[in-house]
Design a protein around this motif. Structure first.
Motif, mmCIF file in Angstrom:
data_model
loop_
_atom_site.group_PDB
_atom_site.id
_atom_site.type_symbol
_atom_site.label_atom_id
_atom_site.label_comp_id
_atom_site.label_asym_id
_atom_site.label_seq_id
_atom_site.Cartn_x
_atom_site.Cartn_y
_atom_site.Cartn_z
ATOM 1 N N GLY A 139 8.744 1.588 12.638
ATOM 2 C CA GLY A 139 8.930 2.896 13.247
ATOM 3 C C GLY A 139 7.799 3.876 12.970
ATOM 4 N N LEU A 140 7.057 3.678 11.873
ATOM 5 C CA LEU A 140 6.002 4.636 11.543
ATOM 6 C C LEU A 140 4.799 4.505 12.467
ATOM 7 C CD1 LEU A 140 6.129 4.690 7.649
ATOM 8 C CD2 LEU A 140 7.483 5.911 9.326
ATOM 9 N N ASP A 141 4.696 3.380 13.172
ATOM 10 C CA ASP A 141 3.656 3.261 14.205
ATOM 11 C C ASP A 141 3.773 4.415 15.189
ATOM 12 O OD1 ASP A 141 2.600 1.007 13.156
ATOM 13 O OD2 ASP A 141 3.406 -0.381 14.644
ATOM 14 N N ARG A 142 5.020 4.714 15.564
ATOM 15 C CA ARG A 142 5.254 5.755 16.563
ATOM 16 C C ARG A 142 5.300 7.143 15.924
ATOM 17 N NH1 ARG A 142 8.767 1.821 17.006
ATOM 18 N NH2 ARG A 142 10.584 3.051 16.366
ATOM 19 N N LYS A 143 5.865 7.231 14.700
ATOM 20 C CA LYS A 143 6.030 8.543 14.076
ATOM 21 C C LYS A 143 4.696 9.181 13.700
ATOM 22 C CE LYS A 143 8.278 10.925 10.233
ATOM 23 N NZ LYS A 143 9.248 10.832 9.123
ATOM 24 N N TYR A 144 3.762 8.384 13.170
ATOM 25 C CA TYR A 144 2.501 8.957 12.689
ATOM 26 C C TYR A 144 1.288 8.572 13.537
ATOM 27 C CZ TYR A 144 5.010 10.205 8.430
ATOM 28 O OH TYR A 144 5.900 10.747 7.528
ATOM 29 N N TRP A 145 1.331 7.397 14.157
ATOM 30 C CA TRP A 145 0.154 6.948 14.902
ATOM 31 C C TRP A 145 0.419 6.869 16.413
ATOM 32 C CZ3 TRP A 145 1.117 5.071 9.969
ATOM 33 C CH2 TRP A 145 0.103 5.229 9.026
ATOM 34 N N GLY A 146 1.577 7.355 16.866
ATOM 35 C CA GLY A 146 1.905 7.301 18.287
ATOM 36 C C GLY A 146 1.056 8.254 19.099
ATOM 37 N N ASP A 147 1.022 8.019 20.419
ATOM 38 C CA ASP A 147 0.211 8.860 21.314
ATOM 39 C C ASP A 147 0.669 10.297 21.355
ATOM 40 O OD1 ASP A 147 -1.291 6.646 21.942
ATOM 41 O OD2 ASP A 147 -0.105 6.144 23.744
ATOM 42 N N ASP A 148 1.970 10.523 21.106
ATOM 43 C CA ASP A 148 2.488 11.876 21.217
ATOM 44 C C ASP A 148 2.523 12.602 19.867
ATOM 45 O OD1 ASP A 148 4.371 10.218 20.169
ATOM 46 O OD2 ASP A 148 6.083 11.057 21.283
ATOM 47 N N PHE A 149 1.939 12.008 18.819
ATOM 48 C CA PHE A 149 1.964 12.648 17.512
ATOM 49 C C PHE A 149 1.095 13.910 17.527
ATOM 50 C CE2 PHE A 149 0.224 13.200 13.197
ATOM 51 C CZ PHE A 149 1.401 13.446 12.541
ATOM 52 N N VAL A 150 1.601 14.999 16.955
ATOM 53 C CA VAL A 150 0.958 16.312 16.956
ATOM 54 C C VAL A 150 0.265 16.566 18.294
ATOM 55 C CG1 VAL A 150 0.677 16.347 14.475
ATOM 56 C CG2 VAL A 150 -1.227 15.597 15.865
ATOM 57 N N ASP A 174 -3.693 20.279 12.673
ATOM 58 C CA ASP A 174 -3.462 19.063 13.455
ATOM 59 C C ASP A 174 -4.665 18.135 13.384
ATOM 60 O OD1 ASP A 174 -1.055 20.124 14.075
ATOM 61 O OD2 ASP A 174 -1.510 20.575 16.174
ATOM 62 N N ALA A 175 -5.849 18.710 13.483
ATOM 63 C CA ALA A 175 -7.067 17.892 13.441
ATOM 64 C C ALA A 175 -7.214 17.200 12.089
ATOM 65 C CB ALA A 175 -8.289 18.764 13.730
ATOM 66 N N GLN A 176 -6.879 17.907 11.005
ATOM 67 C CA GLN A 176 -6.970 17.301 9.677
ATOM 68 C C GLN A 176 -5.977 16.163 9.515
ATOM 69 O OE1 GLN A 176 -6.370 20.930 7.418
ATOM 70 N NE2 GLN A 176 -8.494 20.885 6.679
ATOM 71 N N ILE A 177 -4.769 16.344 10.056
ATOM 72 C CA ILE A 177 -3.747 15.298 9.957
ATOM 73 C C ILE A 177 -4.200 14.049 10.706
ATOM 74 C CG2 ILE A 177 -1.388 14.669 10.575
ATOM 75 C CD1 ILE A 177 -0.644 17.632 10.206
ATOM 76 N N ILE A 178 -4.685 14.243 11.937
ATOM 77 C CA ILE A 178 -5.123 13.104 12.737
ATOM 78 C C ILE A 178 -6.291 12.398 12.066
ATOM 79 C CG2 ILE A 178 -6.181 12.435 14.930
ATOM 80 C CD1 ILE A 178 -4.536 14.657 16.249
ATOM 81 N N SER A 179 -7.245 13.168 11.541
ATOM 82 C CA SER A 179 -8.395 12.574 10.861
ATOM 83 C C SER A 179 -7.965 11.778 9.637
ATOM 84 C CB SER A 179 -9.375 13.673 10.451
ATOM 85 O OG SER A 179 -10.435 13.144 9.691
ATOM 86 N N TYR A 180 -6.995 12.317 8.908
ATOM 87 C CA TYR A 180 -6.501 11.633 7.708
ATOM 88 C C TYR A 180 -5.814 10.324 8.068
ATOM 89 C CZ TYR A 180 -3.861 10.917 3.371
ATOM 90 O OH TYR A 180 -3.331 10.387 2.220
ATOM 91 N N LEU A 181 -4.919 10.346 9.048
ATOM 92 C CA LEU A 181 -4.175 9.146 9.418
ATOM 93 C C LEU A 181 -5.068 8.100 10.063
ATOM 94 C CD1 LEU A 181 -0.921 10.782 10.830
ATOM 95 C CD2 LEU A 181 -1.163 9.539 8.678
ATOM 96 N N ASN A 182 -6.129 8.546 10.757
ATOM 97 C CA ASN A 182 -7.024 7.607 11.431
ATOM 98 C C ASN A 182 -7.894 6.821 10.456
ATOM 99 O OD1 ASN A 182 -6.097 8.090 13.993
ATOM 100 N ND2 ASN A 182 -7.696 9.575 14.508
ATOM 101 N N ALA A 226 0.840 -1.191 0.000
ATOM 102 C CA ALA A 226 0.000 0.000 0.000
ATOM 103 C C ALA A 226 0.877 1.244 0.000
ATOM 104 C CB ALA A 226 -0.921 -0.002 1.214
ATOM 105 N N ALA A 227 0.359 2.315 -0.583
ATOM 106 C CA ALA A 227 1.081 3.590 -0.615
ATOM 107 C C ALA A 227 0.118 4.710 -0.254
ATOM 108 C CB ALA A 227 1.689 3.834 -1.998
ATOM 109 N N MET A 228 0.604 5.654 0.525
ATOM 110 C CA MET A 228 -0.242 6.763 0.958
ATOM 111 C C MET A 228 0.614 7.993 1.247
ATOM 112 S SD MET A 228 -1.148 5.586 4.872
ATOM 113 C CE MET A 228 -1.562 7.234 5.455
ATOM 114 N N ASN A 229 -0.041 9.146 1.233
ATOM 115 C CA ASN A 229 0.603 10.378 1.662
ATOM 116 C C ASN A 229 0.514 10.486 3.175
ATOM 117 O OD1 ASN A 229 1.054 11.098 -1.045
ATOM 118 N ND2 ASN A 229 -0.951 12.082 -1.192
ATOM 119 N N PRO A 230 1.377 11.279 3.805
ATOM 120 C CA PRO A 230 1.326 11.401 5.262
ATOM 121 C C PRO A 230 0.208 12.306 5.763
ATOM 122 C CG PRO A 230 3.127 12.705 4.392
ATOM 123 C CD PRO A 230 2.548 11.970 3.234
#
Length: 511
Positions: free
Chosen positions: A500-511, A365-373, A344-348
């Motif tokens: 590592g992307l689990d933590r970088k984009y979906w981690g609890d401390d992201f944005v 920040d809200a848009q980023i979280i909504s997109y990644l979720n 799979a391929a996606m934008n961040p």
């Protein structure tokens, strides 16, 4: 007098014998077909009547009853035209059919041409297993049936060909298709065309060696799609069993032709993000394989992963875990194989530039979280290798020499696969990604230091049991690439980096 002509039926990938029992009796003219026929089977009446007249025979002006046995299984498609026609001619004495060791399959045109049908290969395999000696197939299907040893495959272009064979005027020549696997790698492209992205190419090498699922995340134009589309050029050739199982699926889907009767390249399927669940997973009144199954023994590439509907994305969870997809219907449940590499391929983020070091991200920040979720945690856990793709620097683009060639990568990958073939001999497992929980302890043996490292990672990164297993499987593949029997610290460390992307984009401390 009752005539019975042997044919075959198809439910999913499973073929079964069908008897076309024909009885012509005195009474008001009628032509009835019973035995749970669908509309296409019932329409055989008109086609058969026209062929009988156009080929110089007499259509009986009596009551014709055709029973397709077993009567409790749904019959679909026009493949029963040929056995019904032969049954009528045999019953009326116009063309005796004394051959009881043969199976007849084919759709007829009004002029008597025998047209191709879907599922010729699985029906040929099943006919052989049921002890039949010959199978008459449309000429365009004979190539795919000819790969099967132990049964004579006879390709028929026109009904007159069968007439001449049954009357002894001509002798048939069985069709034999040689098994030659020579994948056409050059038509796809080559990894030498990729500039930079050495870390991504290493991840691809690991994923292809073990059959692991991958996720590329990066800004637009960074090369995600270009690399994914070249994956087939580094995968090992299909084995005979893999080629048969893949061709079976394409046969029932109607995607084979007389020019391509056999699948020799590992499939690469790339459906558009607007694909429906039925097209992706398979379905229909009489279920057909979807894109997931059409990618069996190959790659399913989902570009713009977040643009697929949530239902379509979540439909992947069970198939990529179990390597089969089950489609329930009122008439029964069908199962199709889908041993695939999901890529799979996606934008961040929605604008695409969150991870770009030189371009500004316009998302809140809200848009980023909504997109990644849009990518759920359970689905993310089933992806073994995550790769953060960065834009290529100008200096890399200027280099005349690209990265390693596909042939160089493929050589290493084939060696790693050969190690796995020896390891999993006499099992149904083909690669490290398919290791079962019961085999983990024996297959993924670690040094004490490696065990200590993964224990620390498990606790510090809050891994689930599934994530732990997948880290171990990837570590096993990395060790195979290095020729190591025991998993050691470097193998574990590299494998952990791929999550590592689990933590970088979906981690609890992201944005």
């Amino acid at each position: 007098m009752l005539s019975s002509i042997h044919s075959m039926g198809l439910v999913g990938l499973e073929a079964y014998p069908v008897g076309a029992e024909v009885f012509v009796s005195r009474g008001m003219p009628a032509f009835d077909i019973v035995g749970l026929p669908d509309a296409a089977v019932k329409e055989s009446r008109n086609r058969v009547a026209a062929v009988i007249k156009n080929c110089g025979f007499t259509f009986p002006s009596d009551k014709i009853t055709v029973n397709l046995s077993p009567a409790d299984k749904k019959k679909s498609g026009p493949l029963y035209d040929l056995p019904i026609l032969l049954g009528i001619l045999d019953n009326t004495g116009q063309l005796p059919v004394k051959d009881k060791d043969s199976v007849f399959i084919g759709e007829l045109s009004l002029a008597g041409d025998v047209r191709p049908v879907n599922g010729a290969l699985p029906m040929t395999i099943s006919a052989k297993n049921y002890g039949y000696k010959r199978i008459y197939l449309p000429f365009d299907n004979a190539g795919e049936g000819g790969i099967v040893d132990g049964i004579d495959v006879i390709g028929i272009k026109h009904f007159n060909d069968i007439i001449n064979i049954l009357r002894g005027h001509t002798e048939y020549v069985p069709v034999k298709t040689p098994f030659v696997i020579e994948p056409d790698y050059e038509a796809i492209g080559d990894f030498s065309e990729i500039k930079g992205q050495e870390m991504a190419l290493r991840a691809i090498e690991v994923a292809a060696s073990g059959g692991h699922n991958m996720l590329f995340i990066g800004p637009p134009g960074s090369g995600k799609s270009m690399m994914a589309k070249r994956l087939p050029t580094v995968l090992p050739p299909l084995s005979f069993d893999e080629a048969i199982s893949t061709t079976n699926i394409y046969s029932i889907a109607g995607l084979l032709s007389k020019n391509t009767p056999f699948i020799i390249n590992r499939p690469f399927r790339s459906p558009h993000s607007s694909v429906s669940i039925a097209a992706l997973a398979g379905g229909g009144t009489i279920p057909k394989p979807g894109e997931i199954s059409l990618a069996h023994n190959g790659v399913l590439f989902l570009d713009e992963f977040t643009e697929f509907t949530r239902d379509a994305r979540e439909a992947l969870r069970q198939p990529i875990e179990d390597n089969i997809i089950t489609i329930p219907r009122a008439a029964g449940t069908l199962t199709f194989p889908c041993s695939i590499m999901l890529v799979a391929a996606m934008n961040p983020c929605a604008c695409g530039y969150l991870s770009d070091p030189k371009r500004y991200c316009r998302c809140s920040d809200a848009q980023i979280i909504s997109y990644l979720n849009k990518i759920s945690g359970p689905l993310l856990e089933r992806i073994d290798i995550q790769v953060d793709i960065q834009p290529v620097e100008y200096a890399s683009l200027e280099e005349r020499k690209g990265s390693r060639t596909s042939a160089e990568m493929r050589e290493k990958i084939i060696k790693a696969r050969e190690i796995q073939q020896k390891r999993f001999a006499n099992t149904q497992i083909s690669c490290n990604a398919r290791i079962t929980p019961g085999m983990m302890a024996d297959v993924c043996a670690m040094t004490d230091n490696a065990r200590k490292l993964i224990r620390e990672a498990f606790e510090r990164l809050n891994m689930s049991a599934r994530a732990y297993d997948r880290v171990l499987k990837v570590s096993r593949t990395i060790a195979d690439l290095c020729g190591a029997d025991i998993i050691d610290i470097p193998h574990i460390a590299e494998s952990i980096q791929y999550r590592g992307l689990d933590r970088k984009y979906w981690g609890d401390d992201f944005v």
